[in-house]
Design an enzyme around this catalytic site. Structure first.
Site, PDB file in Angstrom:
ATOM      1  N   LYS A   1       0.853  -1.303   0.000  1.00 42.48           N
ATOM      2  CA  LYS A   1       0.010   0.050  -0.062  1.00 42.48           C
ATOM      3  C   LYS A   1       1.019   1.269  -0.102  1.00 42.48           C
ATOM      4  O   LYS A   1       1.492   1.376   0.838  1.00 42.48           O
ATOM      5  CB  LYS A   1      -0.906   0.147   1.108  1.00 42.48           C
ATOM      6  CG  LYS A   1      -1.888   1.202   1.069  1.00 42.48           C
ATOM      7  CD  LYS A   1      -2.851   1.626   2.217  1.00 42.48           C
ATOM      8  CE  LYS A   1      -1.836   2.778   2.718  1.00 42.48           C
ATOM      9  NZ  LYS A   1      -1.843   4.130   2.196  1.00 42.48           N
TER      10      LYS A   1
ATOM     11  N   CYS B   1      13.748   9.900   6.954  1.00 38.28           N
ATOM     12  CA  CYS B   1      13.592   9.654   8.296  1.00 38.28           C
ATOM     13  C   CYS B   1      15.231   9.706   8.921  1.00 38.28           C
ATOM     14  O   CYS B   1      15.201   9.984  10.049  1.00 38.28           O
ATOM     15  CB  CYS B   1      13.076   8.319   8.194  1.00 38.28           C
ATOM     16  SG  CYS B   1      13.910   7.261   7.186  1.00 38.28           S
TER      17      CYS B   1
ATOM     18  N   GLU C   1      10.556  15.201  15.416  1.00 36.00           N
ATOM     19  CA  GLU C   1      11.077  14.965  14.118  1.00 36.00           C
ATOM     20  C   GLU C   1       9.967  15.996  13.209  1.00 36.00           C
ATOM     21  O   GLU C   1       8.781  16.010  13.486  1.00 36.00           O
ATOM     22  CB  GLU C   1      10.603  13.603  13.477  1.00 36.00           C
ATOM     23  CG  GLU C   1      10.877  13.309  12.117  1.00 36.00           C
ATOM     24  CD  GLU C   1      10.732  11.781  11.724  1.00 36.00           C
ATOM     25  OE1 GLU C   1       9.464  11.501  11.863  1.00 36.00           O
ATOM     26  OE2 GLU C   1      11.631  11.257  11.022  1.00 36.00           O
TER      27      GLU C   1
END
Ligand code: NDP
Length: 480
Positions: A186, A294, A391
């Site tokens: 997905k 990331c 983050e």
């Protein structure tokens, strides 16, 4: 975007006509494109212009069931029993087709994601192809890889984010296929198009139906996929928050899991570092892909004795970055991927100012339409500040200083994450000393954001667990 360079670049637009975007796309299940049950769709837009690109099928639970069934069938009757050497041929074909259609993939990625064409063309697409090439090589050599009499796990349910849409699809599919598994993937809601082009490549490569299934949709589709009892292995890349949700729902199910989650990496610059190189590494570390990475080096830790000198050079370098049209070959900083992500970056940057840090951006004209955020530097950041802890996933660098190597290690490790880190110094012994003490899955020395399919990547603590790439990544798709 700058008043410090004496000349301007002429526009260098990439030809968009190489890509044909259909008005609508179906789900890729059992080798065919079909509409979603119930016929629901969503629109994917170009974040640089807010122009709608296509309508995409939104997979319902019935579609997830259908895709998992197709994958199970293909696993039991076709792909699982197939000799590795034959599987390798298909994977090689996919690698070659991505390379042949590289420019088409790159343009489509930049249109749907907002990243500069220079990056999609030179990084995302070649690396995606390289992942298939590398793993094709493993498919017929698994018994020599030291896993014993390893078997494929079965059906892999794979959920990927929007920051590297094609590359993350390659990271997930290539090792799974090489190891003999079948897949239901997905893609993220805001970036489905290159995964759907990859589905077309699977057809072109004559991959047997059901081996790769691609179902588009939003968070609920992902949740239905990872909760499906027919999925034997879950591979997720995305936020720590959603990762934890998936872990809770999978607890006790005995299924294999890998989680590649967030990060807040420290990029540590010592006073003996070659500063020009360090400046390039810092820019690459946090402004590559608009900071939607990331493992981005989002916390700069610089030794106090060289901090002023380094920051002067860094500001000059940032003033020369070009922000704008992702399809211009001179663009360094493209668009933010979505309105939602832009709001998050704005909110955290405002929090940085409120908490007392000093904010700086080069003079920079943002386009009128689309989602944009200028390269931004925060100095005077305290360790407790939100911009040092959370983050941001945007082009925002938080700068902290240190005096001794011990202080650098303590500050670098003062984060719940543990994905990556960078170190800049002339001394090899200091690199090793620091790398041993960094709590991070990957430590780059005098470079940043280097990737290779042969090199395992992954984190620990709040950054997740498991490795992708290399022999270790392959092991995650085998029942050894
Ligand atoms: P998410 O973690 O929400 O999305 C990652 C993928 O998971 C997407 O395909 C998403 O679908 C899907 N998803 C969402 N909810 C669920 C669920 N409950 N079960 C299964 N799958 C789910 O990240 P966001 O896109 O919302 O980004 C939020 C923040 O996450 C960013 O600001 C960034 O900090 C971080 N992030 C980190 C990434 C990394 O590489 N470590 C990558 C992306 C984000 P959909 O997008 O269609 O909703």
């Amino acid at each position: 975007m700058t008043d410090t360079v004496p000349w301007e670049y002429a526009p260098a637009p990439q030809e968009r006509g190489i890509v044909t975007i259909a008005p609508s796309y179906g789900l890729f299940v059992n080798g065919e494109f079909t509409p979603a049950a119930g016929g629901r769709t969503f629109t994917t837009v170009n974040p640089a212009s807010e122009e709608p690109l296509a309508e995409v099928a939104l997979a319902a639970e019935a579609d997830v069931n259908r895709a998992v069934r197709a994958a199970r069938d293909a696993f039991e009757h076709v792909w699982g029993p197939m000799p590795g050497a034959r599987r390798a041929k298909y994977i090689y074909r996919i690698a070659r087709l991505i390379a042949e259609r590289a420019r088409e993939f790159a343009v489509l990625e930049s249109l749907d994601n907002g990243k500069p064409i220079r990056e999609s063309r030179d990084v995302d697409v070649p690396l995606a192809s390289a992942h298939f090439f590398y793993h094709a090589g493993w498919a017929d050599k698994l018994e020599y890889a030291g896993f014993g009499r390893a078997r494929p796990v079965g059906v892999a349910g794979q959920v990927i984010p929007w920051n590297f849409p094609l590359l993350m699809a390659a990271w997930k599919l290539a090792p799974a296929l090489a190891a003999g598994n079948t897949c239901v993937l997905k893609p993220a809601e805001t970036t489905p198009l290159t995964a759907l082009l990859l589905a077309e490549v699977c057809q072109q490569a004559e991959l047997p139906p059901g081996v790769v299934n691609i179902i588009t949709g939003a968070g609920e589709t992902g949740a239905a996929l990872v909760a499906h009892p027919g999925v034997d292995k879950i591979a997720f890349t995305g936020s720590t928050e959603v990762g934890k949700e998936i872990l809770r729902s999978a607890a006790g199910s005995g299924r294999k899991l890998t989680m590649e989650l967030g990060g807040k990496a420290a990029n540590v610059v010592f006073e003996d570092a070659p500063l020009e190189g360090a400046v390039e590494g810092i820019v690459n570390g946090i402004f590559f892909n608009q900071g939607h990475v990331c493992c981005a080096g989002s916390r700069l830790l610089v030794q106090e004795s060289v901090a002023d000198m380094l920051l002067d050079r860094l500001r000059r370098r940032l003033a020369a970055l070009r922000l704008g049209d992702p399809l211009d070959k001179n663009t360094d900083i493209g668009a933010i991927n979505s309105r939602q992500q832009l709001d998050k970056i704005r909110e955290l940057s405002a929090a940085g100012e409120t908490e007392g840090a000093e904010r700086w951006s080069p003079p920079c004209q943002l386009p009128d339409r689309g989602y944009w955020f200028p390269p931004t530097l925060f100095t005077g950041v305290s360790q407790s500040s939100r911009i040092a802890r959370e983050e941001i996933f945007g082009p925002v660098l938080s700068v902290l200083t240190f005096r001794t190597p011990e202080e650098a290690v303590a500050k670098a490790n003062n984060t719940p994450y543990g994905l990556s880190a960078g170190v800049w110094t002339e001394k090899g012994s200091r690199i090793l000393w620091l790398a041993q003490r960094m709590r991070a899955g990957v430590v780059w020395a005098n470079t940043y954001n280097r990737f290779d399919p042969a090199s395992p990547f992954g984190g620990y603590r709040e950054s997740g667990f498991g490795r992708e790439g290399g022999r270790q990544g392959l092991g995650a798709y085998l029942d050894a």
